[in-house]
Design a protein around this motif. Structure first.
Motif: not given
Lengths: 131, 158
Positions: B7-19
């Motif tokens: 969850x913590x990672x997901x919150x911080x990922x700034x990537x295109x949706x698929x990636x």
């Protein structure tokens, strides 16, 4: 000080090393990382998912490797197995040829340096004898 | 622990949706494979680094430049807020029209002998009033706009 330069070497060769590992047999992320760490953690640096995954994504985007999802036996999830594509195989063999030429060339420069040092020490000894 | 990490990672990922989806899937596999080989979750996390570090590595290696991401988020926020305003305006206009009709109805609406109670029954029927739908849509869009704004702020903090 040397750390920065050594880092550059590693960065350049990691792609080729990954291609070598994947070329031998179909493999998955965890296996790749453990194999890297078993063989070369002290030389290549400790491999982490954060370093390896992006390279795998890029190799895949470049069409050098492909992956398939297969159900993992031990847990309910899926595992992503990587394999080389035909293009990947070609690229790897070209890279391997270049690597040999490249290291031979670099080693040549290093050998010159050693020769010079040896010649200097011989000259120094000769000078001492004359004196 | 690994759910929290993901969850913590997901919150911080700034990537295109698929990636982004792919990275999160692979992260899950990393934990699963490690467990299969007798590694504990803590050992995996020690290798991955903190969620901040892992996400930052992914963003740096795979992400679109932060500036582009910020600009896109800001544009989306503006778009959502404009749409919210339009919907609110439509809702208010609808209510206003209803109000006008209601005001006029007692004088006009005797057609067919409809009396007070019938009229109240009609207007109180749930789901019929488009104003409620419009308000709901506006609220959803406002939430979407806020989400983009929050994401902007989080990105800039780093």
């Amino acid at each position: 000080m040397t750390e920065k330069y050594v880092q550059q070497f590693k960065k350049g060769s990691l792609e080729m090393i990954l291609l070598c590992l994947i070329a031998r047999r179909e493999t998955y992320g965890y296996e790749i990382i453990s194999e890297l760490n078993r063989r070369g953690a002290d030389i290549l640096g400790y491999a982490r998912e954060g370093t390896i995954y992006p390279i795998l994504y890029r190799l895949q985007e470049a069409g050098l490797i492909r992956c398939r999802l297969a159900p993992a036996t031990a847990n309910g999830g899926q595992k992503k197995y990587y394999a080389l594509t035909e293009q990947g195989r070609e690229t790897l063999s070209e890279m391997a040829v270049f690597w040999q030429v490249y290291t031979a060339c670099v080693n040549g420069f290093l050998a010159d340096l050693e020769d010079d040092a040896a010649a200097r020490s011989v000259a120094g000894e000769a000078g001492e004898e004359e004196a | 622990m690994k759910e929290q990490y993901g969850k913590e990672v997901a919150r911080r990922l700034l990537l295109p949706r698929a990636k982004r989806k792919e990275v999160l899937r692979d992260l899950e596999e990393a934990f699963a494979s490690a467990a299969e080989h007798g590694e504990s979750e803590q050992q995996v996390i020690d290798r991955l680094g903190t969620p901040e570090e892992f996400a930052a590595a992914m963003n740096e290696q795979l992400g679109v430049p932060q500036e582009c991401f910020l600009r896109r988020s800001r544009r989306l926020a503006v778009l959502f807020f404009v749409l919210t305003a339009l919907l609110l305006a439509a809702a208010v206009a609808d209510l206003w029209r209803d109000h006008l009709l209601e005001v006029r109805l007692p004088s006009v609406g005797i057609i067919g002998g409809a009396d007070g109670p019938t009229h109240i029954l009609l207007s109180a029927a749930p789901g019929i009033d488009p104003a409620i739908l419009l308000f709901l849509l506006a609220a959803i869009l406002a939430a979407a706009g806020l989400r983009q704004l929050l994401r902007c702020r989080r990105t800039r903090k780093k």
